[in-house]
Structures are given as structure tokens and as C-alpha cells.
Design an enzyme around this catalytic site. Sequence first.
Site, PDB file in Angstrom:
ATOM      1  N   HIS A 438      -0.235  19.748   5.211  1.00 33.79           N
ATOM      2  CA  HIS A 438       0.751  19.213   4.264  1.00 33.79           C
ATOM      3  C   HIS A 438       1.357  17.892   4.726  1.00 33.79           C
ATOM      4  CE1 HIS A 438       1.554  23.792   3.548  1.00 33.79           C
ATOM      5  NE2 HIS A 438       0.429  23.412   2.945  1.00 33.79           N
TER       6      HIS A 438
HETATM    7  C1  LIG Z   1      -6.972  23.654   3.115  1.00 31.35           C
HETATM    8  C2  LIG Z   1      -5.681  23.309   2.420  1.00 31.35           C
HETATM    9  C3  LIG Z   1      -4.940  24.331   1.822  1.00 31.35           C
HETATM   10  C4  LIG Z   1      -3.734  24.014   1.175  1.00 31.35           C
HETATM   11  N1  LIG Z   1      -3.051  25.009   0.542  1.00 31.35           N
HETATM   12  C5  LIG Z   1      -1.931  24.701  -0.162  1.00 31.35           C
HETATM   13  C6  LIG Z   1      -1.271  25.697  -0.920  1.00 31.35           C
HETATM   14  O1  LIG Z   1      -1.699  26.853  -0.961  1.00 31.35           O
HETATM   15  N2  LIG Z   1      -0.166  25.338  -1.605  1.00 31.35           N
HETATM   16  C7  LIG Z   1       0.337  24.069  -1.582  1.00 31.35           C
HETATM   17  O2  LIG Z   1       1.396  23.830  -2.175  1.00 31.35           O
HETATM   18  N3  LIG Z   1      -0.296  23.108  -0.902  1.00 31.35           N
HETATM   19  C8  LIG Z   1      -1.434  23.382  -0.220  1.00 31.35           C
HETATM   20  N4  LIG Z   1      -2.110  22.388   0.414  1.00 31.35           N
HETATM   21  C9  LIG Z   1      -1.599  21.004   0.303  1.00 31.35           C
HETATM   22  C10 LIG Z   1      -1.683  20.430  -1.098  1.00 31.35           C
HETATM   23  O3  LIG Z   1      -2.890  20.742  -1.739  1.00 31.35           O
HETATM   24  C11 LIG Z   1      -1.499  18.915  -0.968  1.00 31.35           C
HETATM   25  O4  LIG Z   1      -0.247  18.686  -0.339  1.00 31.35           O
HETATM   26  C12 LIG Z   1      -1.498  18.179  -2.298  1.00 31.35           C
HETATM   27  O5  LIG Z   1      -2.677  18.399  -3.017  1.00 31.35           O
HETATM   28  C13 LIG Z   1      -1.326  16.677  -2.029  1.00 31.35           C
HETATM   29  O6  LIG Z   1      -1.226  16.001  -3.258  1.00 31.35           O
HETATM   30  P1  LIG Z   1      -1.375  14.418  -3.325  1.00 31.35           P
HETATM   31  O7  LIG Z   1      -1.313  14.034  -4.747  1.00 31.35           O
HETATM   32  O8  LIG Z   1      -0.409  13.816  -2.376  1.00 31.35           O
HETATM   33  O9  LIG Z   1      -2.806  14.087  -2.699  1.00 31.35           O
HETATM   34  P2  LIG Z   1      -4.234  14.726  -2.937  1.00 31.35           P
HETATM   35  O10 LIG Z   1      -4.146  15.997  -3.704  1.00 31.35           O
HETATM   36  O11 LIG Z   1      -4.878  14.766  -1.600  1.00 31.35           O
HETATM   37  O12 LIG Z   1      -4.963  13.650  -3.863  1.00 31.35           O
HETATM   38  C14 LIG Z   1      -5.217  12.338  -3.432  1.00 31.35           C
HETATM   39  C15 LIG Z   1      -6.544  11.882  -4.025  1.00 31.35           C
HETATM   40  O13 LIG Z   1      -6.625  10.456  -3.878  1.00 31.35           O
HETATM   41  C16 LIG Z   1      -7.963  10.118  -3.625  1.00 31.35           C
HETATM   42  N5  LIG Z   1      -8.015   8.804  -2.984  1.00 31.35           N
HETATM   43  C17 LIG Z   1      -7.611   8.457  -1.728  1.00 31.35           C
HETATM   44  N6  LIG Z   1      -7.855   7.132  -1.504  1.00 31.35           N
HETATM   45  C18 LIG Z   1      -8.414   6.655  -2.652  1.00 31.35           C
HETATM   46  C19 LIG Z   1      -8.901   5.355  -3.046  1.00 31.35           C
HETATM   47  N7  LIG Z   1      -8.856   4.297  -2.207  1.00 31.35           N
HETATM   48  N8  LIG Z   1      -9.433   5.211  -4.290  1.00 31.35           N
HETATM   49  C20 LIG Z   1      -9.508   6.271  -5.153  1.00 31.35           C
HETATM   50  N9  LIG Z   1      -9.069   7.528  -4.824  1.00 31.35           N
HETATM   51  C21 LIG Z   1      -8.522   7.700  -3.589  1.00 31.35           C
HETATM   52  C22 LIG Z   1      -8.444  11.233  -2.716  1.00 31.35           C
HETATM   53  O14 LIG Z   1      -9.860  11.311  -2.712  1.00 31.35           O
HETATM   54  C23 LIG Z   1      -7.765  12.454  -3.314  1.00 31.35           C
HETATM   55  O15 LIG Z   1      -8.602  13.107  -4.237  1.00 31.35           O
HETATM   56  C24 LIG Z   1      -3.282  22.662   1.116  1.00 31.35           C
HETATM   57  C25 LIG Z   1      -4.027  21.664   1.732  1.00 31.35           C
HETATM   58  C26 LIG Z   1      -5.204  21.973   2.378  1.00 31.35           C
HETATM   59  C27 LIG Z   1      -5.993  20.881   3.043  1.00 31.35           C
END
Ligand SMILES: Cc1cc2nc3c(=O)[nH]c(=O)nc-3n(C[C@H](O)[C@H](O)[C@H](O)COP(=O)(O)OP(=O)(O)OC[C@H]3O[C@@H](n4cnc5c(N)ncnc54)[C@H](O)[C@@H]3O)c2cc1C
Length: 495
Positions: A438
Site C-alpha cells: 500500500h
Molecule cells: C497483492 C496486493 C493486494 C492488495 N490488496 C488490497 C486489498 O485487499 N484492499 C485494498 O484496499 N488495497 C489492496 N491493495 C492495494 C490497492 O490495490 C492499491 O493501493 C490501489 O489499487 C492503488 O491505486 P492507484 O490508483 O494509486 O494505483 P494503481 O491501482 O496501481 O493504478 C496505477 C496504474 O497506472 C499505470 N501507470 C503507471 N505509469 C504509467 C504511465 N507512465 N503511463 C500509463 N499508465 C501508467 C499502472 O500500470 C497502473 O495500472 C493491494 C495491493 C497489492 C499489490
Amino acid sequence: MIVDGAHTGKDLEERFDAVVIGSGAGGAVVAKELAEGGMRVAVLEEGAHHKTTSHTDLPYEAISRLYRDKGFTTTVGKPAIPVPMGRALGGTTVINSGTCFRTPTKVLEHWERDLGLHSLTEASFNPFFERVEREINVVDGEFKVMSRANTIIHEALSKRGTPGKALKRNIRGCEGCGFCCYGCPSGAKQSMDVSYLPKAFLAGAKAFTNTKFERFLTEGRRVVGVEATFHRDSGPSTGHRLTIKAPLVILAAGTIHSPQLLRNNGVAVENRNLGRNLTLHPATKVFARFDEEVNGWQGTPQAYYSDLLKDQGITFEGIFVPPDVAAMTVPFVGRRLNEFMRDYKHMAAFGFLISDSSTGRVVRLPFVGTTVLYNFQEADIEKFRTAIAFLARVFLEAGANKVYTLLHGYSELSSEADIQRLEKGRLKAEDIDGMAFHPLGTCGAGRVARWDQRAGEGVMIADGSVVPESLGVNPQVTIAAFGLRAAEKLLESRP
Ligand SMILES: Cc1cc2nc3c(=O)[nH]c(=O)nc-3n(C[C@H](O)[C@H](O)[C@H](O)COP(=O)(O)OP(=O)(O)OC[C@H]3O[C@@H](n4cnc5c(N)ncnc54)[C@H](O)[C@@H]3O)c2cc1C
Ligand code: SF4
């Protein structure tokens, strides 16, 4: 509509009202809300679109396809901690466990009182939580689909008179197959690719997958669009580019990448907090060998929790990994690894995450690229010690013959005396074998992004990076709520 950048075969130039970079917990929410609000929206996603039917029951294959750098993303520091992230349409939600928590009241109060973030109150966030929970169908977890590793802890805590609870999860008809972190094969988990994004597409949003954002187009200081490159299934560039003119860019590339993308583009670089204040919720698990066959990989692995030690910054949650993943990741070798894996069907496991007081930062190092620096501070080492000792006691009370920890020097605990040795002994950061799922905080609201999530002229942030600091609970609902808040502010301010 989804355009696969791997197969365009040419450069593309398009115009939209808004471009969202990243399609995870934050980006997908913004995209749907803006599209439904009548804006022409593009979503750029570096990863590919993996249909539910393409998810397999082979964890290593899934990790190669769905995880960034095949799961080998890690911090540099004491200790080095793997920080896995998703790279797919739907972001990390495609590979998460489906656990859902609202931002704890105490955390929101702290943001308001101590960080001066007066607009981030519980009263202002509650309507966002309600809307997100409705969209991703957050429901109480069911005991009948829990992995036995969860119910062993439930029985032991209940005997002590301090039972935990079933976790709330974003699911529809979960079968308890246990593959949540490798892509839900039945589509039960309401990750962004099956919940928010289809609605965004219905409202006219267009996603470009295998498409990596590279740079902002600017007029003076104002961002007026983006340039991106198309890639072959998240691999090398196809040599073709996408140029989008849009008056608004929403950065949602995740906590590790967003600050670096701002820095590469000279946005917010004068702010010394850019990339700093990274928190991770470091986590680990404790295994315990029972006489009974536990087969802990059957059933939902993360289904039960206890917040008994929440005042000490510790949240206990279920966790289990399939045998092939365990064999590759436990820090045992030779005869010990053989014995551990031979007994794996008798192993239960339970995990925890800590609300970290340590903070790290994201930097760009020559020849290495984006690097996460993070060192454990003493207070967090002590949280690990307390949590591991607690779980070891509960497992031994529940009848385990041996407890296996991932702490060097204390890897096998069979008695109260062993636990006391851990409680009194020397423990260094390097002794900890943890993971972190996270990352948060590197463009924190009120520090880098303004209170309204703007980071520069024409740029807003809507991902984990904007969450000011550690929550002590899983963050996807909080991040989605920040996404909703950003979208609402944009729609309100539209001429
Ligand atoms: C194994 C695992 C289990 C988890 N379990 C839970 C859970 O049960 N409950 C919970 O609340 N949280 C959980 N989490 C955490 C949660 O899923 C994340 O905190 C959340 O999805 C993050 O959201 P975000 O929008 O910040 O980024 P992300 O969901 O990571 O999305 C960011 C996206 O941006 C894309 N990206 C990056 N750079 C670029 C670029 N230059 N150009 C285009 N695209 C790009 C990436 O490919 C990615 O798809 C878990 C995480 C992991 C790894
Ligand atoms: S246990 Fe299986 S069916 Fe349930 S959400 Fe996880 S992967 Fe999907």
C-alpha cells in the site's frame, strides 16, 4: 471503447476534454465520473487489458502478466521490501485481495486537526465512501468461503473472548477459489476493470492500453495535453506514438510513478515534498504447523481481521499464498525448505500490516531510474516484534506444534519461552523479511497537491500518492474516494 496500443500500427492524434493517466483505484473512478458528467475522456494505461476469462490458476504466469516487473519491484534500504504493483487495465485492483475499509475516523481527524487539511473531514468523505461502496459492491465477507487459515484464528481469538470480524470485500458471488491476487477468474471481485471502467466506456470514455505516458504538452506553464508511446504487450515500444490535446490531465499512475512523472516533466519540482513522505504499510505473515490438514490455499485467503492492537498501529489480516509462490518466497533453503514445503498442507498463516511512522521517498538515480528509498525506524521494528509475538501465542494456543516467522534469528517458535526470547531479544531492521502492498503519500494533499488535488496548471492528482499518509487499513476505498472527490471538483468548476 478500448484501443490496444500494441496493434495500432500507426501514430495517433486525438482531442479530448480530459486525459486520465492510469486506470487503477483512482484513475478508473475519475474516468467514469467525468465521462458520465458529459466530458470526452481518454484513459492511458501502460498495461494490457486482461479479460476475466483469461485469468489462470497458475500464479507465476499471472504474476508475469499482471504485475509490474513480474512482481520484482522493491525498496532500497534497511530492510529491502518488495512492493508489488499491478500493471493492467484496472491497475493494482486487478491483483488485490478485495478487502475494503473506509478511511478510519481517527486518521481523518488527524488530517484535519494536525495537518490542517480542513476539507478532508469525515462528513465530507462519507458520501464518497457510500458511492464507491455501492459501485464496487462492498459486502460483509462470508465465513463459508474463508480459507481454514482464517477460521483457525477466528476460533482461537473467540476462545480468548476477543474475536475479530469477517472483512468487508468488493465481490459479487465469490466462490472462494483463493486466486484474488492473480486475477479473479470468475469476475466476482469488483476490481476497476469489471466495475467502474465498463461504465466509463458506456458513457463514451476511450481507453488506450499498452500505452505509456511520456510527457506533458505545455503552453507556457499550462499543461494542454500528453504524449505517449505504444508498446507490445507491456514490452518494447512499437515505435508509434499517441498525441492527445486536452485542457485537463489527471495523473493516476500510482504512488511510486506519479511523483516521478511530475518530476520528469518539471511540474511541482520546486516543492521539496515531491516524492517524499512515502508510507508503505509494511506487512508480513506468520505460519503455523498443525496436525490437521489446513490446505490454506483453498478458500478466500484474506477474509478475516482483528483490530485488537490498532492503538499500537497494528492490523491483523488473513493471508495465504499457494504452494508454488511460498516455495519461492519463504526465506528458507535446503533441508528446512524441503521440510516446510512437505508440511505445507498442514500450515496455517495469518498476517498483519503496520501503520508506519517510517517514511521513504521516490527518487531517480542515474543508471537505475525510479528508485524507492525506505528505512525502518525503531518504532516500526517494535510493531513487527509485538505483532509476530501476538500471532505466535495465538497459534500455539490454537494447538500449532510450531510457528514459523520470517524474522531472522527467530524463524521457529515452539514454546512460550521462544516467544519471550523474541520479545526480549535484539531485533534489527535487517532481520525483518516483510512486504508492502500500500504505497501512499508521495504527492500528499496539502503538501504537493493542493487541498483540491491540483498539482499544476491543468494537472490534478487522483491516486494513492495524494493520500497524505499511512491509514492503518487497506487503501483502495480511500483512493477511490479521492478520485471521486477530484472528479466532483472538476465537474463543479466546469464553465
Ligand atoms: C497483492 C496486493 C493486494 C492488495 N490488496 C488490497 C486489498 O485487499 N484492499 C485494498 O484496499 N488495497 C489492496 N491493495 C492495494 C490497492 O490495490 C492499491 O493501493 C490501489 O489499487 C492503488 O491505486 P492507484 O490508483 O494509486 O494505483 P494503481 O491501482 O496501481 O493504478 C496505477 C496504474 O497506472 C499505470 N501507470 C503507471 N505509469 C504509467 C504511465 N507512465 N503511463 C500509463 N499508465 C501508467 C499502472 O500500470 C497502473 O495500472 C493491494 C495491493 C497489492 C499489490
Ligand atoms: S476468492 Fe476467487 S472468486 Fe472470490 S474474489 Fe477471490 S479470486 Fe474471485
